[in-house]
Design an enzyme around this catalytic site. Structure first.
Site, PDB file in Angstrom:
ATOM      1  N   ASP A  20      39.122  53.592  69.104  1.00  9.66           N
ATOM      2  CA  ASP A  20      39.440  53.410  67.689  1.00  9.66           C
ATOM      3  C   ASP A  20      38.289  52.636  67.039  1.00  9.66           C
ATOM      4  OD1 ASP A  20      41.781  53.409  65.546  1.00  9.66           O
ATOM      5  OD2 ASP A  20      40.805  51.448  65.491  1.00  9.66           O
TER       6      ASP A  20
ATOM      7  N   HIS B  31      36.676  43.998  66.853  1.00 12.10           N
ATOM      8  CA  HIS B  31      36.438  43.268  68.097  1.00 12.10           C
ATOM      9  C   HIS B  31      35.051  42.617  68.077  1.00 12.10           C
ATOM     10  CE1 HIS B  31      36.118  42.573  72.503  1.00 12.10           C
ATOM     11  NE2 HIS B  31      34.859  42.956  72.312  1.00 12.10           N
ATOM     12  N   GLU B  32      34.029  43.397  67.755  1.00 14.45           N
ATOM     13  CA  GLU B  32      32.677  42.845  67.726  1.00 14.45           C
ATOM     14  C   GLU B  32      32.554  41.768  66.663  1.00 14.45           C
ATOM     15  OE1 GLU B  32      30.689  43.337  70.062  1.00 14.45           O
ATOM     16  OE2 GLU B  32      31.707  45.056  70.971  1.00 14.45           O
TER      17      GLU B  32
ATOM     18  N   HIS C 142      33.300  38.193  67.574  1.00 16.93           N
ATOM     19  CA  HIS C 142      32.237  37.358  68.143  1.00 16.93           C
ATOM     20  C   HIS C 142      31.548  36.537  67.058  1.00 16.93           C
ATOM     21  CE1 HIS C 142      32.859  39.136  71.990  1.00 16.93           C
ATOM     22  NE2 HIS C 142      32.389  40.323  71.660  1.00 16.93           N
TER      23      HIS C 142
ATOM     24  N   ASP D 215      34.787  37.719  74.895  1.00 19.67           N
ATOM     25  CA  ASP D 215      35.481  38.902  75.404  1.00 19.67           C
ATOM     26  C   ASP D 215      36.544  38.495  76.420  1.00 19.67           C
ATOM     27  OD1 ASP D 215      34.012  41.069  74.112  1.00 19.67           O
ATOM     28  OD2 ASP D 215      32.319  40.432  75.342  1.00 19.67           O
TER      29      ASP D 215
END
Length: 232
Positions: free
Chosen positions: A164, A171-172, A175, A181
């Site tokens: 997705d 998600h990235e 950071h 992670d």
């Protein structure tokens, strides 16, 4: 899962090739990961996944994530040094080098902005605290620096077609806000990334992740400066 095919214009390709070559020279001396947008045609999906699985969770990726967060933090602290009483921080990003992903990036920023209160993400066409890039890399998408203290997020075409895309981008972007992670986590955990597999489409951080980001960015600049000093 939504799948989208991306393409680069000749002009954009030449620009990214020149950029990658310049960054490549820096990384050769500093041992830093750089965007692989100058690679030829997109790697087969299986190759990208294999490379991603090997890179995900590695010491190299962990170090790149930390370097990225430190770079963003340093940029924010320097820019806002004249405003020590701020209770929240705005982190500015550029999408100029990732035009195919502007929609996903905007969605990811909105998700985080609605999830946390002590830090906000905002697009800019001027000076940015970090930038997004796009291209082909067997490692998949990742966060790193260019060897000169500037942070960037690289979004890989093949990985974003298989997983997705908004989840990958969110998600990235996690950071940027200081989250590491945690690939062994469940789908409900955004920072589990590709760990739960391609069927996972959750795009939102869970309560623990939201709380951690708010803690990291508590008291605005004061916290940012303290964390910057601690990394030196």
């Amino acid at each position: 899962m939504s799948q989208r095919t991306h393409s680069n214009s000749p002009k954009s390709g030449r620009r990214l090739v020149a950029l990658a070559l310049g960054l490549g020279l820096a990384s050769a001396a500093l041992g830093t990961a750089v965007p692989a947008a100058a690679q030829p045609a997109a790697a087969p999906a299986t190759t990208a996944v294999a490379g991603y699985a090997h890179y995900a969770g590695s010491a190299q990726e962990s170090a790149a994530n930390k370097a990225f967060f430190d770079a963003v933090l340093q940029s924010v602290a320097k820019r806002q040094a004249a405003q020590p009483n701020l209770q929240s921080v705005t982190v500015y990003y550029s999408t100029a080098q990732a035009p195919s992903f502007r929609s996903q990036i905007s969605s990811a920023a909105s998700i985080w902005n609605s999830s946390v209160s002590n830090v906000k993400l905002q697009a800019t066409s001027g000076s940015a605290d970090f930038a997004y890039y796009e291209g082909n890399d067997s490692r998949g998408s990742y966060a790193s620096t260019n060897g000169h203290g500037s942070g960037y997020i690289f979004l890989d075409y093949a990985q974003n077609r298989q997983y997705d895309s908004i989840r990958v981008t969110a998600h990235e972007t996690g950071h940027v806000l200081g989250l590491p992670d945690h690939y062994s986590g469940p789908c409900s955990e955004l920072m589990s990334g590709g760990g739960p597999g391609t069927s996972c489409t959750n795009r939102y951080p869970n309560a623990a992740e939201r709380s951690r980001v708010n803690q990291l960015w508590a008291n605005g600049l004061a916290q940012a400066v303290a964390k910057l000093a601690a990394t030196r």
